[in-house]
Motif scaffolding. Structure first.
Motif, PDB file in Angstrom:
ATOM      1  N   LEU A   1       0.838  -1.188   0.000  1.00 52.51           N
ATOM      2  CA  LEU A   1       0.000   0.000   0.000  1.00 52.51           C
ATOM      3  C   LEU A   1       0.877   1.244   0.000  1.00 52.51           C
ATOM      4  CD1 LEU A   1      -2.677  -1.077   2.642  1.00 52.51           C
ATOM      5  CD2 LEU A   1      -2.718  -1.395   0.149  1.00 52.51           C
TER       6      LEU A   1
ATOM      7  N   ASP B   1      -1.678  -1.960  -4.619  1.00 54.18           N
ATOM      8  CA  ASP B   1      -2.497  -0.759  -4.480  1.00 54.18           C
ATOM      9  C   ASP B   1      -3.013  -0.304  -5.847  1.00 54.18           C
ATOM     10  OD1 ASP B   1      -3.505   1.831  -3.912  1.00 54.18           O
ATOM     11  OD2 ASP B   1      -2.114   2.008  -2.228  1.00 54.18           O
ATOM     12  N   PRO B   2      -4.332  -0.141  -6.014  1.00 53.43           N
ATOM     13  CA  PRO B   2      -4.844   0.367  -7.298  1.00 53.43           C
ATOM     14  C   PRO B   2      -4.191   1.673  -7.730  1.00 53.43           C
ATOM     15  CG  PRO B   2      -6.657  -0.475  -5.972  1.00 53.43           C
ATOM     16  CD  PRO B   2      -5.431  -0.514  -5.093  1.00 53.43           C
ATOM     17  N   ALA B   3      -3.754   2.493  -6.771  1.00 54.31           N
ATOM     18  CA  ALA B   3      -3.112   3.756  -7.131  1.00 54.31           C
ATOM     19  C   ALA B   3      -1.867   3.523  -7.968  1.00 54.31           C
ATOM     20  CB  ALA B   3      -2.751   4.549  -5.869  1.00 54.31           C
TER      21      ALA B   3
ATOM     22  N   MET C   1      -3.862  -8.198  -3.251  1.00 54.27           N
ATOM     23  CA  MET C   1      -5.107  -7.519  -3.598  1.00 54.27           C
ATOM     24  C   MET C   1      -6.328  -8.314  -3.164  1.00 54.27           C
ATOM     25  SD  MET C   1      -4.709  -5.576  -7.261  1.00 54.27           S
ATOM     26  CE  MET C   1      -6.275  -4.724  -7.032  1.00 54.27           C
TER      27      MET C   1
ATOM     28  N   LEU D   1      -8.657  -1.947 -14.203  1.00 53.91           N
ATOM     29  CA  LEU D   1      -7.483  -1.154 -13.857  1.00 53.91           C
ATOM     30  C   LEU D   1      -6.318  -1.386 -14.809  1.00 53.91           C
ATOM     31  CD1 LEU D   1      -7.571  -1.609  -9.977  1.00 53.91           C
ATOM     32  CD2 LEU D   1      -7.568   0.598 -11.155  1.00 53.91           C
TER      33      LEU D   1
ATOM     34  N   TRP E   1     -13.516  -7.011  -3.349  1.00 54.48           N
ATOM     35  CA  TRP E   1     -13.735  -6.463  -4.690  1.00 54.48           C
ATOM     36  C   TRP E   1     -14.861  -7.177  -5.422  1.00 54.48           C
ATOM     37  CZ3 TRP E   1     -11.605  -2.162  -4.107  1.00 54.48           C
ATOM     38  CH2 TRP E   1     -10.323  -1.997  -3.594  1.00 54.48           C
TER      39      TRP E   1
ATOM     40  N   VAL F   1      -7.759   1.166   1.572  1.00 55.93           N
ATOM     41  CA  VAL F   1      -7.635   2.496   0.952  1.00 55.93           C
ATOM     42  C   VAL F   1      -6.699   3.350   1.791  1.00 55.93           C
ATOM     43  CG1 VAL F   1      -8.867   4.575   0.235  1.00 55.93           C
ATOM     44  CG2 VAL F   1      -9.929   2.317  -0.053  1.00 55.93           C
TER      45      VAL F   1
ATOM     46  N   THR G   1      -6.526   5.885  -5.042  1.00 58.23           N
ATOM     47  CA  THR G   1      -7.370   4.704  -4.881  1.00 58.23           C
ATOM     48  C   THR G   1      -8.765   5.113  -4.430  1.00 58.23           C
ATOM     49  OG1 THR G   1      -5.506   3.251  -4.388  1.00 58.23           O
ATOM     50  CG2 THR G   1      -7.649   2.564  -3.555  1.00 58.23           C
TER      51      THR G   1
ATOM     52  N   HIS H   1     -10.778   6.632  -7.296  1.00 68.74           N
ATOM     53  CA  HIS H   1     -11.173   5.609  -8.261  1.00 68.74           C
ATOM     54  C   HIS H   1     -12.401   4.857  -7.773  1.00 68.74           C
ATOM     55  CE1 HIS H   1     -10.858   2.601 -11.383  1.00 68.74           C
ATOM     56  NE2 HIS H   1     -10.756   1.643 -10.483  1.00 68.74           N
TER      57      HIS H   1
END
Length: 869
Positions: free
Chosen positions: A72, A100-102, A122, A136, A658, A684, A689, A692
């Motif tokens: 993260l 991390d999606p970021a 994830m 993503l 998710w 988060v 993130t 999004h």
């Protein structure tokens, strides 16, 4: 059509381990950077400054390079991550492994061609979760270790994303990405690569308030290591893209023995001639390199009686037998049938092989007959506590066979045989021959000839020779400087071309195909020209291979642009004026306390669905808005959980994974979709993130428990604060595990079908070395969550949080009674109303807390800044 051969993906914690992986035939390697953001911060890792050299080394061996940025990211670190992404893309790395999606959002902006793999961190465990990942830009997901082969097969049938499966190495007790033990107990977040391995510590079992003596069994959360060899044929048949070996904290010998063993086994499987005898020897060598005992993990389904041995938390090696007698410097060791009776020894019969898709799961450790003890090998005796750093052990000086037994002779240095007694277990735990073999392999230098090369030659009399070389991905062409002329002899024919033009020794290439059909026969060309053309083309192709695929890398900063683009998609919500206290209840008594407190909204997290329906009806009758929490993870075939929540028609859903998020977001237009709140388990930690997820349609988010107060406020500076909830008072959920402590310790049951459901009759806690008792709660999916014994409170931050704009404050209950829940709610109601100071609110809320209340993760005492070199 025969199945595609999956790649063997090897760990590389340092340069020597990387070289061992390449020399042993790994198809790909994964490693972290010195600059941080990888899940093995204690490994030596590799520098960004020399990353292109490292990638070149890997590519020359015909392998792929995967860099792990799988932790993260906190708000202030986003510019650092962007800098790393730019360097990684330029260095020619083949793919990034990301949590991390970021990081994925930034990577797509920095370099659209950079391949992205979704880390097991994830917690993507279903086809719905896979759809979130593909949105993503991920092209591969690393499957959680908790999925069986049957569940992986089902997942593969429901998604086109590539699947990567852990096949060997240490197992995490908690679902990856869902372990907060290190964070809660030591300020070292596993989601930040700083796992403190709390699962390898001893615990006492507390049943219904009474400590139960389990004898030698102390390590109730320490699983055996995974050896998934028997699953390889079916995983290949499924079409799995990658078989992943765990071990970035292991050395070259471990890497070499595992890669070689799995490569031999996989090659045999793919060629239809698997060698079981060789596999047995390879498994024995893997045990000697590192093993806590082998199991099939979850690949054959759950088996709560065999996953955890419970007697040791560290390397044991290859089990040899038990001490029968000690005489002078000699120890008589007799082999036995190691009891597979579960960690508590609740019977004498070996359980049936676990059900599932694996046709021949591992049913025990490698047989010591596959590696007889020899002088020089090391042994260790189970004498005293497993955490004893000076347990007796040492090298064998002499070996004699006595029937089925061995006489092991020792010298100096050697074990303290005064501590060795009959009945103790004996393990072979090292073999110098394996170390020497690895050293010899590394001494050979870089692997050669791993990349197949195709060669085309054309030419006619009076023209120069034209040569084209191709690896499939890269192609180079060269034209000679001398004109072809008639030859007095055979001239330039296929034999000469192979001998001179295709002499690829000492390079990364080997000749796979030669096409000289475009070359007229009987022509002459100096051999020196053939060699010159070869040297030119090989040098150019080598540079191409080292560099990797061509990419477009942004030179401009992208963070602000990405954030603004994401925020533009977020649907505005009005900012509530008054703060809201949100009780999360797990039983009817707590719900009654919430109703009596006069609150307007309640969150329900129930163990079983019948009781949940009654709770929903009770809350509605009392006029409360009802939010229902999803399960924390969901495997293929478990989609019914979300469907059952649909039927209860809640006002809102607390989304914890998710897959559930996608299930509710993808409901057809016009459907009465509930409001969606993201829970802490979505992890988060930064505004990218958060933006999004809000843009996808979540109404609010719960900040991650990985944040301390400084990081929390840094996030709230860049994102709409009124769209966040903060856990005001809770016992942090430390482990979330597929392994059932209830089934393991209170029954002989392998899984929920056979356990007898002791969780409905008893309450378990795990007592640590400090005497703290951590409650273990079972969810509707029969998964266990271990909650921290100590409650933590963010009361001291409430004035600042209110000023910043936060309006949602959650109070989570675990086993509190109605009276205890009422006391906690009253204290925090007074705090939010401004009638009680934070310290006094904590004091009142803590009256019933046996182990007190702390600031917990909100303390600013951890998370070292990343290296920004």
């Amino acid at each position: 059509m025969s199945p595609r051969r999956p790649e063997i993906l090897a760990p590389a914690g340092d340069l020597e381990s990387l070289r061992a992986a390449l020399a042993s035939g790994a198809d790909a390697v994964y490693f972290g950077l010195d600059e941080g953001f990888n899940a093995r911060a204690r490994a030596e890792n590799f520098s960004l400054e020399r990353l292109s050299e490292t990638v070149g080394l890997i590519h020359r061996a015909g392998a792929r390079a995967y860099v792990t940025l799988n932790t993260l990211v906190f708000e202030p670190e986003l510019p650092v991550v962007e800098h790393l992404l730019r360097g990684v893309a330029r260095a020619g790395v083949d793919a990034l492994i990301v949590q991390d999606p970021a990081v994925a959002l930034l990577a797509r902006a920095v370099c659209p061609q950079l391949e992205l793999h979704a880390s097991t961190q994830m917690t993507l465990s279903s086809a719905e979760g896979a759809r979130f990942a593909t949105g993503l830009g991920f092209t591969r997901m690393v499957v959680p270790r908790e999925l069986s082969v049957a569940e992986i097969r089902r997942l593969a049938s429901q998604t086109d994303i590539e699947l990567e499966v852990f096949i060997h190495g240490a197992l995490c007790m908690s679902w990856s990405g869902q372990c907060l033990t290190s964070e809660a107990w030591g300020g070292r977040s596993a989601n930040r690569g700083q796992c403190a391995q709390s699962c390898r510590l001893p615990y006492d079992l507390v049943v219904d308030g009474e400590t139960r003596d389990l004898g030698e069994v102390k390590y109730l959360l320490s699983p055996k290591d995974l050896a998934g060899v028997r699953a390889v044929p079916e995983l290949a048949d499924i079409g799995v893209h990658s078989l992943k070996i765990e071990g970035r904290l292991k050395g070259p010998q471990y890497v070499s023995s595992t890669v070689q063993g799995y490569r031999r086994w996989l090659d045999g499987v793919m060629e239809g001639r698997p060698d079981g005898a060789r596999l047995a020897k390879d498994l024995a060598e893997m045990s000697l390199s590192y093993s806590r005992g082998f199991s099939h993990g979850f690949l054959a389904g759950s088996d709560h009686q065999t996953l955890v041995e419970g007697r040791f938390p560290k390397h044991r090696g290859l089990y040899l037998g038990r001490v029968h007698a000690v005489a002078g410097k000699d120890v008589l060791v007799v082999p036995d049938d190691r009891p597979w009776t579960g960690a508590l020894g609740l019977g004498d019969a070996r359980p049936e092989a676990p059900s599932g898709a694996v046709s021949a799961p591992l049913t025990g450790e490698p047989d010591p007959a596959d590696v007889d003890p020899r002088p020089g090998m090391g042994v260790v005796f189970d004498a005293g506590a497993p955490e004893d750093k000076h347990e007796p052990g040492g090298p064998i000086f002499r070996v004699e066979r006595e029937g089925d037994a061995w006489v092991l002779g020792f010298g100096h240095p050697g074990p303290d045989l005064g501590r060795v007694a009959p009945g103790q277990r004996v393990w072979l735990n090292s073999d110098p021959a394996l170390a020497r073999r690895t050293e010899g392999l590394l001494a050979e230098g870089e692997p050669e000839g791993r990349i197949p090369l195709s060669l085309w030659v054309t030419g006619a009399e009076g023209t120069p020779l034209r040569v084209r070389m191709s690896t499939g991905r890269y192609t180079r062409e060269a034209v000679g400087t001398t004109l072809l002329a008639p030859s007095r002899g055979a001239g330039v024919d296929a034999a000469l071309l192979k001998d001179k033009l295709a002499a690829l020794g000492g390079t990364s290439f080997h000749l796979a195909a030669l096409d000289a059909s475009g070359l007229a026969p009987g022509l002459h060309l100096p051999v020196s020209e053939l060699k010159a053309l070869r040297r030119q083309l090989v040098a150019e192709l080598t540079a191409d291979v080292e560099r990797g695929p061509a990419r477009t890398v942004s030179t401009e900063a992208v963070e602000d642009g990405v954030r603004q683009g994401l925020l533009a998609r977020v649907v505005a919500r009005p900012e509530p004026e008054a703060p809201r206290l949100l009780p999360l209840c797990r039983n009817a008594a707590q719900l009654e306390a919430a109703i009596a407190a006069g609150l307007g909204e309640v969150e329900l997290d129930w163990m079983e669905m019948v009781g949940l329906q009654k709770a929903v009806e009770r809350a509605r009758a009392a006029g409360l808005r009802v939010t229902i929490a999803t399960v924390r993870v969901q495997k293929p075939g478990e989609e019914g959980y979300d469907t059952r929540l649909d039927r209860l028609r809640p006002d809102a859903v607390l989304v914890r994974h998710w897959g559930a998020m996608m299930h509710f977001l993808e409901q057809p237009a016009g459907a009465a979709r509930p409001v969606l709140h993201g829970d802490f388990s979505l992890n988060v930690t930064n505004s990218l993130t958060a933006s999004h997820l809000l843009g996808l349609g979540l109404d609010t988010l719960t900040v991650s428990h990985d944040l301390d107060s400084e990081q929390l406020f840094a996030l709230l500076e860049k994102a709409p604060a009124h769209r966040f909830a903060v856990a005001l008072h809770h016992h942090i959920a430390t482990f979330h595990t597929e392994h059932c402590v209830y089934s393991h310790t209170l029954s002989n049951g392998r899984d929920y079908k056979a356990c007898g459901r002791p969780c409905e009759k008893h309450a378990i806690a795990l007592k640590d070395r400090l005497g703290l008792e951590h409650p273990v709660i079972v969810d509707v999916g029969c998964r266990n969550t271990v909650f921290n014994a100590q409650a933590q409170s963010a009361a001291s931050l409430v004035p600042r949080l209110l000023e910043r704009g936060v309006r949602r404050f959650r109070v989570e209950f675990v086993r509190e009674t109605r009276e205890e829940a009422a006391r906690v709610l009253a204290a925090y109601q007074e705090l939010l109303a401004g009638r009680l100071a934070p310290a006094e609110a904590v004091k009142r809320a803590a009256v019933h807390e046996q182990f007190g209340v702390t600031r917990g993760t909100m303390q600013v005492l951890k998370h070292p800044a990343p290296n920004t070199r």
